[in-house]
Design a protein around this motif. Structure first.
Motif, PDB file in Angstrom:
ATOM      1  N   PRO A   4       0.815  -1.207   0.000  1.00 58.64           N
ATOM      2  CA  PRO A   4       0.000   0.000   0.000  1.00 58.64           C
ATOM      3  C   PRO A   4       0.849   1.257   0.000  1.00 58.64           C
ATOM      4  N   VAL A   5       0.295   2.315  -0.550  1.00 60.78           N
ATOM      5  CA  VAL A   5       1.009   3.584  -0.620  1.00 60.78           C
ATOM      6  C   VAL A   5       0.937   4.279   0.736  1.00 60.78           C
ATOM      7  N   THR A   6       2.063   4.787   1.202  1.00 59.19           N
ATOM      8  CA  THR A   6       2.118   5.488   2.482  1.00 59.19           C
ATOM      9  C   THR A   6       2.155   6.986   2.245  1.00 59.19           C
ATOM     10  N   SER A   7       1.375   7.702   3.038  1.00 62.68           N
ATOM     11  CA  SER A   7       1.372   9.161   2.954  1.00 62.68           C
ATOM     12  C   SER A   7       1.464   9.711   4.368  1.00 62.68           C
ATOM     13  N   THR A   8       2.686   9.969   4.834  1.00 61.43           N
ATOM     14  CA  THR A   8       2.904  10.436   6.195  1.00 61.43           C
ATOM     15  C   THR A   8       2.945  11.950   6.214  1.00 61.43           C
ATOM     16  N   PRO A   9       2.106  12.595   7.036  1.00 66.53           N
ATOM     17  CA  PRO A   9       2.118  14.063   7.056  1.00 66.53           C
ATOM     18  C   PRO A   9       3.417  14.584   7.645  1.00 66.53           C
ATOM     19  N   ASN A 268     -20.766   9.389   3.586  1.00 63.96           N
ATOM     20  CA  ASN A 268     -19.427   9.962   3.559  1.00 63.96           C
ATOM     21  C   ASN A 268     -18.359   8.880   3.685  1.00 63.96           C
ATOM     22  N   ALA A 269     -18.635   7.810   4.442  1.00 60.28           N
ATOM     23  CA  ALA A 269     -17.689   6.695   4.481  1.00 60.28           C
ATOM     24  C   ALA A 269     -17.530   6.087   3.095  1.00 60.28           C
ATOM     25  N   ILE A 270     -18.639   5.888   2.395  1.00 58.29           N
ATOM     26  CA  ILE A 270     -18.590   5.312   1.048  1.00 58.29           C
ATOM     27  C   ILE A 270     -17.843   6.244   0.087  1.00 58.29           C
ATOM     28  N   THR A 271     -18.136   7.537   0.174  1.00 57.41           N
ATOM     29  CA  THR A 271     -17.484   8.491  -0.733  1.00 57.41           C
ATOM     30  C   THR A 271     -15.991   8.571  -0.466  1.00 57.41           C
ATOM     31  N   HIS A 272     -15.606   8.687   0.800  1.00 60.98           N
ATOM     32  CA  HIS A 272     -14.169   8.731   1.121  1.00 60.98           C
ATOM     33  C   HIS A 272     -13.491   7.418   0.747  1.00 60.98           C
ATOM     34  N   GLY A 273     -14.209   6.307   0.892  1.00 61.71           N
ATOM     35  CA  GLY A 273     -13.634   5.033   0.485  1.00 61.71           C
ATOM     36  C   GLY A 273     -13.348   4.993  -0.998  1.00 61.71           C
ATOM     37  N   HIS A 280      -5.293   5.322  -4.354  1.00 63.26           N
ATOM     38  CA  HIS A 280      -4.447   4.147  -4.119  1.00 63.26           C
ATOM     39  C   HIS A 280      -4.913   3.022  -5.047  1.00 63.26           C
ATOM     40  N   PRO A 281      -4.641   3.142  -6.345  1.00 61.15           N
ATOM     41  CA  PRO A 281      -5.164   2.176  -7.321  1.00 61.15           C
ATOM     42  C   PRO A 281      -4.696   0.750  -7.067  1.00 61.15           C
ATOM     43  N   ASP A 282      -3.537   0.576  -6.431  1.00 63.46           N
ATOM     44  CA  ASP A 282      -3.090  -0.782  -6.102  1.00 63.46           C
ATOM     45  C   ASP A 282      -4.067  -1.449  -5.132  1.00 63.46           C
ATOM     46  N   GLN A 283      -4.628  -0.653  -4.229  1.00 74.00           N
ATOM     47  CA  GLN A 283      -5.596  -1.198  -3.276  1.00 74.00           C
ATOM     48  C   GLN A 283      -6.922  -1.540  -3.960  1.00 74.00           C
ATOM     49  N   TRP A 284      -7.290  -0.779  -4.984  1.00 70.81           N
ATOM     50  CA  TRP A 284      -8.499  -1.089  -5.749  1.00 70.81           C
ATOM     51  C   TRP A 284      -8.319  -2.408  -6.516  1.00 70.81           C
ATOM     52  N   ASP A 346       1.847   2.105  10.610  1.00 66.56           N
ATOM     53  CA  ASP A 346       1.719   2.924   9.398  1.00 66.56           C
ATOM     54  C   ASP A 346       0.309   3.505   9.283  1.00 66.56           C
ATOM     55  N   PRO A 347      -0.115   4.342  10.235  1.00 66.88           N
ATOM     56  CA  PRO A 347      -1.510   4.812  10.257  1.00 66.88           C
ATOM     57  C   PRO A 347      -1.898   5.669   9.067  1.00 66.88           C
ATOM     58  N   PHE A 348      -0.917   6.246   8.375  1.00 65.41           N
ATOM     59  CA  PHE A 348      -1.230   7.095   7.228  1.00 65.41           C
ATOM     60  C   PHE A 348      -1.182   6.310   5.918  1.00 65.41           C
ATOM     61  N   THR A 349      -1.208   4.986   6.051  1.00 63.54           N
ATOM     62  CA  THR A 349      -1.283   4.089   4.909  1.00 63.54           C
ATOM     63  C   THR A 349      -2.706   3.555   4.812  1.00 63.54           C
ATOM     64  N   PHE A 350      -3.287   3.635   3.626  1.00 59.23           N
ATOM     65  CA  PHE A 350      -4.587   3.032   3.361  1.00 59.23           C
ATOM     66  C   PHE A 350      -4.335   1.574   2.995  1.00 59.23           C
ATOM     67  N   ASP A 351      -4.634   0.674   3.924  1.00 62.48           N
ATOM     68  CA  ASP A 351      -4.287  -0.736   3.773  1.00 62.48           C
ATOM     69  C   ASP A 351      -5.534  -1.574   4.044  1.00 62.48           C
ATOM     70  N   ILE A 352      -6.147  -2.097   2.996  1.00 58.69           N
ATOM     71  CA  ILE A 352      -7.407  -2.821   3.158  1.00 58.69           C
ATOM     72  C   ILE A 352      -7.215  -4.214   3.748  1.00 58.69           C
ATOM     73  N   THR A 353      -5.966  -4.598   4.013  1.00 54.11           N
ATOM     74  CA  THR A 353      -5.718  -5.860   4.713  1.00 54.11           C
ATOM     75  C   THR A 353      -5.402  -5.614   6.186  1.00 54.11           C
ATOM     76  N   ARG A 354      -5.539  -4.394   6.660  1.00 54.35           N
ATOM     77  CA  ARG A 354      -5.170  -4.055   8.036  1.00 54.35           C
ATOM     78  C   ARG A 354      -5.949  -4.906   9.042  1.00 54.35           C
ATOM     79  N   SER A 355      -5.214  -5.560   9.931  1.00 52.34           N
ATOM     80  CA  SER A 355      -5.832  -6.357  10.992  1.00 52.34           C
ATOM     81  C   SER A 355      -4.791  -6.570  12.092  1.00 52.34           C
ATOM     82  N   PRO A 356      -5.163  -6.282  13.333  1.00 53.10           N
ATOM     83  CA  PRO A 356      -6.463  -5.774  13.791  1.00 53.10           C
ATOM     84  C   PRO A 356      -6.638  -4.317  13.413  1.00 53.10           C
TER      85      PRO A 356
END
Length: 419
Positions: A4-9, A268-273, A280-284, A346-356
């Protein structure tokens, strides 16, 4: 699997006079950089507010901003020391909101403390049992297919109106027994009620609340005369378990809360998702291939549709090592807690496999944990599976237009190409 792509502020200073409930701040973006600075240097941060900003709270000139996951979670679970009722759960109202208007909202479950909250929740939980929510799935899945198919036919459009808002609206209508042809009335009224800080949204919040109260109270009277198998009848009819029923005003305000919570937050959850998948096209691609069940909570964490609620100290106490005086307010910043590196790798990473994924987007895990959480997860799951099946090549066609609001992470417009 692609990482996943990381975007750290970047590290940043906290500007003088900074208030993370300022609608202009939130319209630009959730202030993740400032939250990171607060967590690092002042995790319980005093926010001094202008008179306009603390409208409705004349005895409170500011609040303590809680930015760490541990502190937000601790206060969420502690109804003995922290009150939702004293000042309500909403941290920032319209500038013309009076104290009397704030106190009138204590009839809403979100603004109640035990024992009133406990009794109210026992009554409304009748309509949100796992079995009851599960029974909606087949019908909502069919509705989702129709919603996405209609978008395919359009070719292009505003994702918010065409897809993100439609399933939550239709689900609310089904739950309440509202005729589907009236669902856009609910959409219009909830938009007016919640968009008081956005000049693009026409209408008067007070008039909209009167309209929806009148509509739902009339429906309640109809169900008393002719009961049906719907949530309205369950809530206004006394049960043999002794929990009683909701009065007309309680029912009216509950439906306002359900309409706003079920419409504003889930859409808004759906839209932001969807926006996160665009970014993050790799996640799509991963989602389309594998459909991991972990994706839906990651979407909800990433979106954090409600960025903050508040509590009020019932007596002198402390949180996160900071003394808080009786009557002082604290802001539970879920948007910050959901990016706390002490909890999320990596909280600023959108990772759809994140668990927990112990996110706090449903309000923490205390008495006020969102009663519709399972329904929201189901709607997010259904809509993204349908999009992946029928709109696999969906593309953004412009930058999103964000809602100007102090505590809702909203998007008004997301232009897309469906095919």
């Amino acid at each position: 699997m692609t990482a996943p792509v990381t975007s750290t502020p970047p590290a940043t200073a906290i500007p003088e006079g900074f208030d993370p409930t300022d609608p202009d701040v939130c319209q630009a973006a959730i202030p993740l950089e400032q939250f990171a600075a607060m967590r690092a240097t002042s995790p319980v941060f005093w926010v001094e507010q202008t008179p306009e900003a603390h409208a409705g709270f004349p005895d409170s000139k500011g609040y303590w901003a809680l930015t760490r996951h541990a502190d937000v979670s601790a206060v969420s679970k502690n109804s003995k020391d922290w009150s939702s009722q004293a000042n309500g759960a909403i941290i920032r109202f319209a500038p013309d909101m009076t104290r009397e208007q704030v106190e009138l909202q204590s009839v809403m479950i979100i603004n109640q403390d035990p024992p009133d909250h406990t009794k109210f929740r026992q009554i409304i939980s009748r309509g949100f049992t796992p079995r009851g929510i599960g029974a909606l799935r087949a019908d909502l899945e069919a509705r989702t297919q129709r919603i996405v198919s209609e978008a395919v036919e359009k070719g292009t459009g505003n994702f918010v109106d065409d897809i993100a808002s439609e399933l939550p609206l239709q689900a609310i209508a089904d739950l309440l027994g509202v005729p589907q042809e009236d669902r856009h009335k609910l959409f219009h009224w909830s938009n007016q009620m919640m968009s008081y800080d956005d000049p693009d949204v026409d209408g008067d919040p007070e008039s909209a609340s009167i309209e929806i109260l009148g509509y739902m109270m009339a429906m309640a009277e109809e169900r008393k005369a002719e009961p049906r198998d719907d949530l309205v009848t369950k809530l206004i009819t006394a049960d043999v378990d002794g929990h009683g029923a909701l009065g007309p005003d309680e029912f009216g305000y509950f439906t306002i809360m359900l309409t706003v919570a079920g419409n504003e937050t889930t859409r808004n959850a759906i839209t932001h998702g969807m926006k996160a998948f665009f970014d993050h096209p790799d996640q799509w691609e991963l989602f389309k291939r594998e459909r991991p069940q972990t994706a839906y909570d990651e979407i909800i964490r990433w979106a954090t549709p409600v960025t903050v609620f508040q509590r009020t100290a019932l007596h002198d106490t402390s949180v996160g090592g900071q003394d808080v005086a009786a009557g002082e307010r604290v802001g539970l910043f879920y948007a910050s807690a959901n990016h706390d590196p002490e909890v999320f790798e990596d909280p600023f990473t959108f990772d759809i496999t994140r668990s927990p994924n112990p996110h706090l987007s449903f309000g923490g895990h205390g008495a006020h944990y969102c009663i519709g959480a399972n329904l929201a997860r189901m709607e997010v799951e259904l809509i993204f599976n349908a999009i992946a099946d029928h709109l696999p090549d969906i593309k953004a066609a412009g930058e999103p237009r964000r809602l100007r609001h102090g505590w809702i992470n909203g998007i008004k417009d997301l232009q897309v190409t469906y095919r």
